[in-house]
Design a protein around this motif. Structure first.
Motif, short mmCIF file in Angstrom:
data_model
loop_
_atom_site.label_atom_id
_atom_site.label_comp_id
_atom_site.label_asym_id
_atom_site.label_seq_id
_atom_site.Cartn_x
_atom_site.Cartn_y
_atom_site.Cartn_z
N GLY A 248 19.85 13.57 43.60
CA GLY A 248 20.01 13.77 42.17
C GLY A 248 19.69 15.19 41.74
N ALA A 249 18.70 15.82 42.39
CA ALA A 249 18.34 17.19 42.01
C ALA A 249 19.47 18.16 42.31
CB ALA A 249 17.06 17.59 42.75
N ALA A 250 20.13 17.99 43.45
CA ALA A 250 21.25 18.87 43.80
C ALA A 250 22.40 18.69 42.82
CB ALA A 250 21.71 18.59 45.23
N THR A 251 22.65 17.45 42.43
CA THR A 251 23.72 17.18 41.46
C THR A 251 23.43 17.85 40.13
OG1 THR A 251 24.21 15.06 42.53
CG2 THR A 251 25.00 15.37 40.28
N ASP A 252 22.19 17.70 39.65
CA ASP A 252 21.83 18.30 38.37
C ASP A 252 21.93 19.82 38.42
OD1 ASP A 252 21.35 15.76 37.46
OD2 ASP A 252 19.18 15.83 37.78
#
Length: 845
Positions: free
Chosen positions: A227-231
């Motif tokens: 999720g952090a990479a997506t954000d």
């Protein structure tokens, strides 16, 4: 307690590695294998001999197997050292007891957990033995370099997988101090995630798609879903910093004429945005292990920061400027947004279809505006419909006032206003030579009354769409602008006669097909815009569907209650003012006001068909309305409109029958000569001085008149209403003929003409195919026979008068006696007839 299987099942469930379905399936498979084996044994002749090893079969028994394993476990526990109640486990029989010697097996330990009832403790023991050392070591570490997990696993991919396993394992830590241990693990995961995310960000800055971005995106996905990479990918994307290059929403207004809008700039905006997103879709598929989820998250961010920032200002400005602009913009932008989402090339792996994504994104964009839009859509159509009908009625009033002012401008009109019909008494008192010129002045008035033959030809030879049209808004303007006579009549009586003809002619323009077409077209546009939002489904889709039905209800209400109903009311009022004795020309085979009213009925029928087609195509076919639901608002409104139309047509036709019968009575009174039924005495040649034998002119004209009106309704009125109309006309004609017969003096020679007339009426009624009605005219034909009997046969006459069965119960003997009194020689035969009738009565008694 330790060997209670439910305790370990609960811990495995907390980690998400236990499946009740799998456990149930394993038990069912074991029972089935045992049953099959038992069946094979029974089929082989029972138990196998002890000495025959080949026929001996070991059958798996879950209960026996569990007891055996428990016995082995107890024995092993007594022989081996234990750790917290668990024997030291090894992943393989030949493997060392240290869990650090095969890191790959430790990473996959959670994937290899089996859901077997009765063996949950052993499965949990494998997980505990593999992950507990790392878990407790990490909880005791002081710095991020101390945990042994980072020493055993050197590459970040495996470190991320192991940390993910430890997070799962931490869910079953229910002992004292669990919060501190879980918190320490979370902090260590956050430090690791931050380091990996920095590497991903550096790759993002250099746009190293297939290198660092892909590698560290996969690592973050293994750690906690990525999720952090997506954000980070979405927040730092340059598309959000270059919004002005996509277009200005106000261009849709600036590039259009005043009070209008063009959606070409918005179409270009969505096309450019679609191309950019499709380019990113390919790159996202190369970077992320779950590209569909990342792509749709990216699209949702674009929806929030770009699409809504484009759509909302445009809708706000158009709503403030003009309602029509706002409605067109709302519907057009919604359609473009749906097409935009459908044009996106999404990576595979999405749990939702492209249609569901389109609905979800469009709903988020337009939901804040939906309530206002649906209200404006309905209100705008209702205002337009009421304005069109009001303009139509105002133009008719202005036209009537103009015509009246032209004809009566030279005279004092106060008396005419007080009593319009009283002025026609003077018209009737005029010399006959004056009346044609008086009514001839009305010929210069626009839209002359069509003759009945021409009207009948138009009904029979043209389809419904080409029937005589009412003057719509365009026709009305032409009519009002058409030249009136160059000079107004200088005679007041002529002016009033021309004005009366003009008013009677105006019946057919009381409501218009053109106005109905305009309203239906406007309703179709409005409903078509609102119907697009039904695709959204859910609450918003249902509200849009209800509003579509509300638009149809408004159409039917304005068109039916306001336009058509008022028109029929005025038409009936005009018909009630018609008096045949005030008309000089009765040579036509039709009553002009009734012909025009029937034309109005045809117009009403066409409007009803328009409403029916509109309902079927725009509401029933797209499933907006359920025509099988009798409580559906649209269906109720349609039925109410049809009921209103039938009631008004029936009321008008009833008044039309009054007008028709007045004309029949007028013809009977004015055209029936006394010598028709009572000719002069015979001359020497043996022929009477009357007309030739056969139906009289009066009978022919009446038959022509009545039949022409009954034929006009064929094909334009429902059969039920047509039968009622014909039946009422027949009964009223029968009554009129009976009254007329009682006013005649009939001789034996004239009875031949009377019988011919009654036969003519009978043959006409036969064409109506109404057996109940035919009985009346058959009785009337039989009644005419009493006038043919010679005065010398008074006894036979009395027999016929007293024979009630002869007339089918239509005439009683007393009534037949009254008709017999109309014989020319009645006073000569009266005494003999009464004496014969008295003798018959005595004989019966």
């Amino acid at each position: 307690m330790v060997y209670d299987d439910t305790r370990w099942v609960a811990r495995l469930k907390s980690m998400g590695v236990w499946s009740d379905l799998e456990a149930k399936r394993r038990v069912e498979d074991a029972i089935r294998r045992k049953r099959d084996a038992a069946a094979r044994t029974a089929a082989g002749g029972g138990s196998a001999p002890v000495g025959n090893k080949e026929s001996s079969t070991t059958i798996f028994d879950a209960a026996i197997e569990e007891e055996r394993r428990m016995a082995e476990a107890i024995q092993a526990r007594q022989l081996e050292s234990t750790v917290d109640g668990f024997e030291t486990l090894s992943l393989k029989p030949t493997q060392s007891r240290s869990p650090l010697e095969d890191p790959t097996a430790l990473i996959d330990v959670l994937k290899n957990v089996r859901s077997i009832r009765g063996h949950a403790r052993q499965e949990f023991g494998k997980v505990y033995g593999a992950l507990a050392p790392f878990y407790f070591d990490l909880a005791q570490a002081k710095t991020h370099t101390e945990p042994v997990v980072f020493k055993v696993f050197r590459d970040p991919e495996r470190q991320a997988q192991m940390l993910s396993n430890l997070q799962v394992f931490g869910r079953c830590d229910w002992t004292d101090g669990w919060s501190q241990r879980v918190g320490k693990l979370s902090n260590m995961v956050a430090i690791f995630e931050g380091a990996v995310l920095r590497e991903f960000e550096q790759g993002y800055e250099f746009w190293d798609v297939d290198g660092r971005m892909r590698r560290y995106a996969y690592i973050l996905y293994s750690l906690n879903g990525g999720g952090a990479a997506t954000d980070l990918f979405i927040q730092k994307h340059p598309i959000f910093n270059d919004r002005e290059a996509l277009g200005n929403p106000i261009d849709c207004i600036n590039q259009a004429p005043r009070d209008e809008i063009t959606l070409e700039p918005s179409r270009a905006f969505f096309e450019l945005l679609m191309h950019k997103l499709n380019e990113q879709s390919t790159k996202i598929g190369r970077i992320f292990p779950q590209p569909a989820a990342v792509f749709w998250s990216f699209v949702d961010k674009v929806r929030e920061d770009i699409i809504m920032e484009y759509v909302t200002p445009l809708l706000d400005v158009t709503h403030d400027r003009h309602a029509a602009m706002y409605l067109k913009a709302m519907s057009g932008l919604f359609e473009q947004c749906m097409e935009f989402v459908h044009s996106l090339e999404s990576p595979r792996g999405s749990s939702m279809s492209i249609e569901d994504h389109a609905k979800a994104i469009s709903l988020k964009v337009f939901e804040p505006h939906m309530d206002l839009y649906l209200q404006e859509e309905l209100g705008n159509f209702t205002r337009h419909a009421e304005r069109e009908v009001s303009n139509w009625e105002q133009k008719l009033s202005e036209q009537d006032a103009t015509v009246e002012s032209f004809y009566m401008g030279n005279f004092n009109r106060q008396a005419d206003k007080n009593d319009f019909l009283s002025s026609f008494k003077k018209v009737v008192m005029m010399p006959v030579s004056v009346l044609p010129s008086a009514f001839g002045s009305s010929k210069s008035a626009p839209a002359p009354t069509p003759t009945a033959p021409a009207f009948r030809r138009s009904i029979a030879s043209t389809p419904a769409s080409s029937r005589p049209q009412t003057p719509g808004l365009g026709s009305n303007m032409e009519r009002s602008d058409s030249p009136l006579p160059s000079e107004a009549p200088t005679d007041e009586l002529k002016a009033k006669a021309a004005l009366m003809a003009n008013r009677l002619e105006g019946i057919k323009s009381l409501f218009s097909i053109e106005v109905a077409l305009d309203l239906v077209h406007a309703a179709k546009e409005s409903l078509g815009r609102a119907a697009k939002f039904v695709r959204l489904g859910g609450q918003m889709g249902e509200e849009a569907r209800e509003q579509c039905e509300a638009i149809f209800v408004a159409l039917v209400k304005v068109l039916g209650q306001t336009h058509v109903k008022n028109g029929f009311g005025k038409a009936v009022d005009h018909l009630s003012r018609y008096n045949p004795r005030e008309i000089s020309d009765h040579s036509q085979t039709a009553v002009a006001p009734l012909v025009i009213f029937i034309e109005l009925v045809n117009v009403g029928d066409i409007i009803s068909q328009m409403i029916d087609v509109f309902y079927e195509q725009q509401l029933a076919a797209p499933k907006i309305a359920d025509k099988n639901d009798f409580m559906d608002p649209a269906s109720l409104a349609k039925k109410k409109f049809e009921q209103m139309l039938d009631e008004n047509v029936a009321a008008g036709l009833n008044k039309g029958i009054d007008v028709l019968m007045d004309e029949v009575e007028y013809l009977c009174a004015t055209t029936q000569l006394p010598t028709d039924y009572n000719p002069l005495p015979s001359q020497g040649n043996g022929l009477s001085n009357g007309s030739d034998i056969g139906p009289t002119v009066t009978a022919k004209r009446i038959t022509e008149l009545v039949s022409s009106h009954t034929r006009m309704l064929v094909g334009s009125t429902e059969k039920t209403m047509l039968d009622v109309f014909n039946g009422e006309v027949g009964l009223r004609l029968f009554t009129a003929l009976c009254k007329h017969l009682k006013r005649q003096r009939i001789s034996t020679e004239g009875a031949v003409n009377l019988i011919a007339d009654m036969t003519l009426y009978f043959e006409y009624i036969r064409t109506l195919k109404n057996q109940d009605l035919l009985v009346y005219f058959k009785a009337l034909r039989e009644l005419s026979q009493i006038y043919l009997i010679d005065a010398r046969h008074a006894k036979e006459m009395a027999t016929i008068i007293a024979d009630g069965d002869r007339f089918g119960g239509i005439f009683r003997a007393e009534e037949v006696y009254e008709y017999a009194e109309r014989r020319a020689d009645w006073y000569q035969v009266k005494r003999d007839v009464e004496r014969a009738m008295y003798g018959l009565e005595c004989r019966i008694m």
